[in-house]
Write a protein that holds these residues in place. Structure first.
Motif, PDB file in Angstrom:
ATOM      1  N   VAL A 325       0.854  -1.177   0.000  1.00 46.22           N
ATOM      2  CA  VAL A 325       0.000   0.000   0.000  1.00 46.22           C
ATOM      3  C   VAL A 325       0.897   1.237   0.000  1.00 46.22           C
ATOM      4  O   VAL A 325       1.729   1.411   0.898  1.00 46.22           O
ATOM      5  N   LEU A 326       0.758   2.085  -0.991  1.00 43.52           N
ATOM      6  CA  LEU A 326       1.610   3.254  -1.159  1.00 43.52           C
ATOM      7  C   LEU A 326       0.790   4.528  -1.027  1.00 43.52           C
ATOM      8  O   LEU A 326      -0.426   4.533  -1.251  1.00 43.52           O
ATOM      9  N   PRO A 327       1.431   5.635  -0.663  1.00 41.72           N
ATOM     10  CA  PRO A 327       0.722   6.920  -0.648  1.00 41.72           C
ATOM     11  C   PRO A 327       0.239   7.286  -2.050  1.00 41.72           C
ATOM     12  O   PRO A 327       0.739   6.786  -3.061  1.00 41.72           O
ATOM     13  N   SER A 328      -0.745   8.164  -2.099  1.00 48.75           N
ATOM     14  CA  SER A 328      -1.322   8.553  -3.381  1.00 48.75           C
ATOM     15  C   SER A 328      -1.806   9.999  -3.296  1.00 48.75           C
ATOM     16  O   SER A 328      -2.092  10.504  -2.207  1.00 48.75           O
ATOM     17  N   ARG A 329      -1.895  10.645  -4.434  1.00 46.50           N
ATOM     18  CA  ARG A 329      -2.419  12.018  -4.493  1.00 46.50           C
ATOM     19  C   ARG A 329      -3.918  12.039  -4.815  1.00 46.50           C
ATOM     20  O   ARG A 329      -4.480  13.116  -5.043  1.00 46.50           O
ATOM     21  N   PHE A 330      -4.558  10.858  -4.841  1.00 48.16           N
ATOM     22  CA  PHE A 330      -5.947  10.779  -5.255  1.00 48.16           C
ATOM     23  C   PHE A 330      -6.808  10.134  -4.169  1.00 48.16           C
ATOM     24  O   PHE A 330      -6.333   9.295  -3.401  1.00 48.16           O
TER      25      PHE A 330
END
Length: 486
Positions: A325-330
């Motif tokens: 699970v990675l960070p996201s801008r959405f």
């Protein structure tokens, strides 16, 4: 004859002696650390800056023909563990053969050797990949000596010889090579750690670029009749510490739309629970249909069916291979009903970026009616109907042509009794007949035999199959029809 020569030197240099010896204890040491190589080497002037030394101090470097001497500018400290990592970059022999592997060693300047070990890894927060060459430093206080370590190709590091106690640890990417973290320019992560000789300590640094502003909603985009994608100017924590507040209102009626689910990530990356449930149902239905078909086949299909254990193992493998699970801008939002055409206002509060700053914002978006899509099923049906009709026509044509070819064709008469036509012109092609075909009382289209077939000699009966399309009853026209035509 010239004297025989030797093969070119292809052996890289290596270290043959280190003084003080690695892992040794030297009390009241006041000399220089000497490193001797196996052959004359070229040592760059900035080697003292490139190599990693803990405690992290400034060192003077003196190079000789095949040796290197190091000494701290402020002298060696008592009861301190000094650890060195000699890099391979830049150290080569006279034929430019570089060292193959870096050399790491430590020695001690006190009687009591601290048997502490702090290990861990450095990870890029945005990609989830390990970072090679990241630096880790440990500070016990403002006036203390900074200790450190450097990560290898797998992102792992190990710091030995730290005096027992509390430290503030930093993992960072040293872009300006000043050996200290720059929180304004460099990606870093920090934590507190206790160095103890009783057990090794494990750390994990997830470094991210510095940021001093909270996340801000940049825009909203309609990606489906019931799905809206929100884009922010920062990467957001995934998952969020608390569910952010999201509201979408119709600008014309000020009515608030029902939101049934939100997920971190762009619309092409996330899968809502309802979608996964529907997918599971469809897969289960397909599997049951396949099982029913295989059951109808017989025991051979049953023998090929996977066992429950193998199915469970496959499921566990698929779960184990899921992406991290990675960070996201959405943030993708699923609505309770399809959007009508019009303008909508979306407001967001309580979103947290990777730097733990909380923000939000509001913006507007326009939902437009979807253009009519082609009815693929109707097109497929029409294509299938056209294909089947073409196949049927071709089949019928082939069958008719075969039937006509199989019917016996009566032979044409040897001569035609046509009044007014000389005998030597009997059997001549129709275009030599003196009376034009259009003067015949009976229209040519009503005559069973076309005009160009009148008087066909017997040797012309073998007409190709494509011209034998005349009904059988008109092929064998009696001679009296020819007389009436004449």
């Amino acid at each position: 004859m010239p004297p025989p020569g030797a093969r070119p030197d292809e052996v890289p240099p290596f270290i043959v002696r280190i003084s003080p010896a690695p892992d040794s204890t030297v009390v009241d040491f006041d000399g220089a650390l000497e490193i001797r190589f196996s052959e004359p080497v070229r040592i760059p002037n900035g080697l003292a800056r490139e190599m990693f030394v803990t405690p992290m101090e400034t060192y003077e470097a003196q190079t000789g023909f095949s040796d290197l001497r190091l000494r701290p500018e402020d002298g060696w400290r008592d009861s301190v563990a000094y650890c060195f990592t000699i890099p391979t970059d830049g150290i080569n022999d006279l034929l430019r053969n570089e060292m193959e592997e870096p050399v790491e060693f430590c020695f001690f300047t006190g009687a009591d050797i601290p048997h502490t070990s702090v290990e861990g890894e450095v990870i890029d927060a945005l990609t989830g990949q390990p970072l090679e060459g990241a630096r880790v430093i440990f500070w016990a206080g403002p006036d203390s000596i900074p200790y450190g370590a450097i990560s290898d190709s797998t992102g792992r590091f190990a710091a030995r010889g730290l005096p027992p106690g509390e430290y503030e640890a930093f993992g960072f990417v040293d872009r300006n090579r000043n050996l200290i973290p720059d929180r304004v320019l460099e990606s870093y992560d920090s934590t507190s750690v206790t160095a103890s000789p009783e057990a090794p300590t494990e750390l994990r640094f997830v470094v991210v670029a510095p940021d001093t502003t909270p996340p801000l909603l940049a825009r909203a985009l309609v990606v489906g009749s019931e799905t809206v994608q929100l884009e922010f100017d920062d990467y957001l924590l995934n998952p969020q510490p608390e569910a952010p507040g999201i509201a979408i209102r119709d600008s014309a009626t000020n009515a608030t739309l029902e939101i049934i689910a939100t997920l971190i990530g762009s619309a092409d990356e996330v899968t809502f629970l309802s979608d996964s449930a529907a997918l599971a149902d469809s897969v289960a239905a397909a599997d049951s249909a396949a099982v029913a078909d295989s059951a109808a086949v017989g025991d051979s299909a049953a023998a090929e069916a996977p066992s429950p254990d193998s199915a469970g193992a496959a499921a566990s493998d698929s779960v184990a291979e899921e992406d991290p699970v990675l960070p996201s801008r959405f943030i993708t939002v699923r609505l309770g009903a399809a959007l009508d055409s019009g303008t909508y206002r979306v407001s967001v509060t309580g979103v947290v970026n990777v730097r733990r700053l909380t923000g939000g914002g509001d913006t507007s978006f326009v939902a437009e009616p979807e253009p009519p899509s082609d009815d693929s099923a109707a097109v497929a049906d029409s294509v299938a109907a056209a294909d089947s009709a073409a196949v049927a026509d071709s089949t019928a044509a082939e069958g008719d042509s075969v039937t006509v070819q199989q019917d016996p064709v009566p032979p044409a008469p040897d001569s035609l009794d046509i009044p007014g036509v000389p005998s030597d012109t009997t059997g001549a092609p129709p275009d030599t007949v003196e009376v034009p075909p259009d003067t015949v009382g009976v229209p040519p289209d009503t005559v069973g035999v076309p005009p160009d077939t009148v008087g066909v000699p017997p040797d012309t009966v073998g007409v190709p199959p494509d011209t034998v399309g005349v009904p059988p009853d008109t092929v064998a026209a009696p001679p009296d029809t020819a007389r009436r035509r004449a």
